[in-house]
Design an enzyme around this catalytic site. Structure first.
Site, PDB file in Angstrom:
ATOM      1  N   PRO A   2     -50.462  53.060  32.441  1.00 36.69           N
ATOM      2  CG  PRO A   2     -52.148  52.586  33.965  1.00 36.69           C
ATOM      3  CD  PRO A   2     -51.328  51.971  32.866  1.00 36.69           C
ATOM      4  CD  GLU A   3     -44.719  53.689  31.511  1.00 27.23           C
ATOM      5  OE1 GLU A   3     -43.655  54.308  31.707  1.00 27.23           O
ATOM      6  OE2 GLU A   3     -44.822  52.748  30.717  1.00 27.23           O
ATOM      7  CE  LYS A  51     -44.889  52.944  38.079  1.00 29.51           C
ATOM      8  NZ  LYS A  51     -44.752  51.789  37.172  1.00 29.51           N
ATOM      9  CG  ASN A 178     -42.627  47.305  31.588  1.00 31.40           C
ATOM     10  OD1 ASN A 178     -41.449  47.103  31.849  1.00 31.40           O
ATOM     11  ND2 ASN A 178     -43.601  46.576  32.080  1.00 31.40           N
ATOM     12  NE  ARG A 259     -39.730  44.569  37.044  1.00 32.05           N
ATOM     13  CZ  ARG A 259     -40.156  45.415  37.977  1.00 32.05           C
ATOM     14  NH1 ARG A 259     -41.244  46.123  37.793  1.00 32.05           N
ATOM     15  NH2 ARG A 259     -39.490  45.564  39.095  1.00 32.05           N
TER      16      ARG A 259
END
Ligand SMILES: [Zn+2]
Length: 271
Positions: A2-3, A51, A178, A259
């Site tokens: 989910p971005e 987001k 990411n 990350r």
């Protein structure tokens, strides 16, 4: 993953399923909202900011305030993080998207049932206080008020930060996760550890991020290569040890908590 584009798509799904509808029932399965009943409430609109998902609702006249706050305009806030999702079903359709124990909220309307799975930061706040949740965000890559100059200004204000971290910091620009971080930096030939001050063209980097997210609006397969075929949708993301599509060098991966960074050490040399 989910971005910003996934969240934008999700907001549109909820908009189509619920906007203008009067809710016929709600079922919150999180402690902080367990006693909340939105039956009779009207859904004004569904929006995304970076987001964050904002489902704006109006309470019926005379309804008791569900939490601290005045007025009838409320916002149901949710965040998908890594694993959350909303799905809209037709009434009577089986809720097949995810296991039932992941359900955090169900909103029923005459025409659709919206089910929120594994949502984070689920909260009902007065719409007038939305800024307290999203006011810190930088320009939204997919927002109507997208402001690339402001995004560049905010990035440049942290010259010693790595560009990889800076692109993920939603206070600089909102919507990159990411996947897009890795892909944008590969396409720009910039190592993720390059300090912001040493990135040759910040405006170009920001512009590319916006174009990649915008290109994936309206579909659920995220591609940065132009191909929608499985295994061909990214240059570096998810491709550890596979050959770089440009130079053949093995793609590298480094993980630091949530990350994750993928990069090609040849195409993205440290400066
Ligand atoms: Zn390469």
């Amino acid at each position: 993953m989910p971005e910003g584009d996934t969240v934008w798509n999700t907001a549109r799904v909820l908009q189509r399923a619920l906007a203008g509808a009067r809710l016929t029932g709600s079922d919150f399965r999180v402690p902080q909202l367990a006693a909340t009943d939105l039956t009779g409430w009207t859904v004004r609109e569904s929006a995304s900011r970076g987001k964050h998902l904002l489902l704006r609702l109006t309470a019926p006249p005379g309804a008791a305030a569900p939490a601290d706050g005045n007025g009838r305009d409320w916002t149901l806030h949710s965040h998908l993080r890594m694993d959350g999702a909303w799905r809209a079903y037709a009434p009577g359709e089986r809720w097949a998207a995810r296991p039932a124990h992941l359900i955090r909220v169900v909103l029923r309307s005459p025409g659709a049932v919206a089910v929120g799975y594994h949502l984070h930061e689920l909260a009902l706040i007065p719409t007038a206080e939305e800024e307290s949740l999203v006011g810190h965000l930088g320009p939204d890559l997919l927002g109507p008020d997208w402001d690339p100059d402001e995004a560049v200004r905010r990035l440049a204000a942290h010259p010693d930060e790595s560009i990889g971290e800076a692109l993920l910091d939603q206070r600089n620009l909102a919507g990159v996760g990411n996947l897009y971080k890795c892909e944008v930096l590969f396409l720009r030939g910039v190592s993720p550890w390059t300090p912001v001050r040493a990135v040759p063209d910040l405006a170009g980097t920001v512009g590319l991020a916006q174009r990649l997210l915008a290109a994936n609006r309206g579909r659920w397969t995220q591609s940065t290569t132009g191909s929608l075929h499985r295994g061909q949708t990214s240059y570096v993301y998810g491709r550890r040890a596979q050959p770089c599509r440009r130079c053949g060098t093995a793609i590298r991966k480094e993980e630091l908590g949530e990350r994750v960074t993928y990069w090609c050490p040849a195409c993205q040399p440290d400066r």
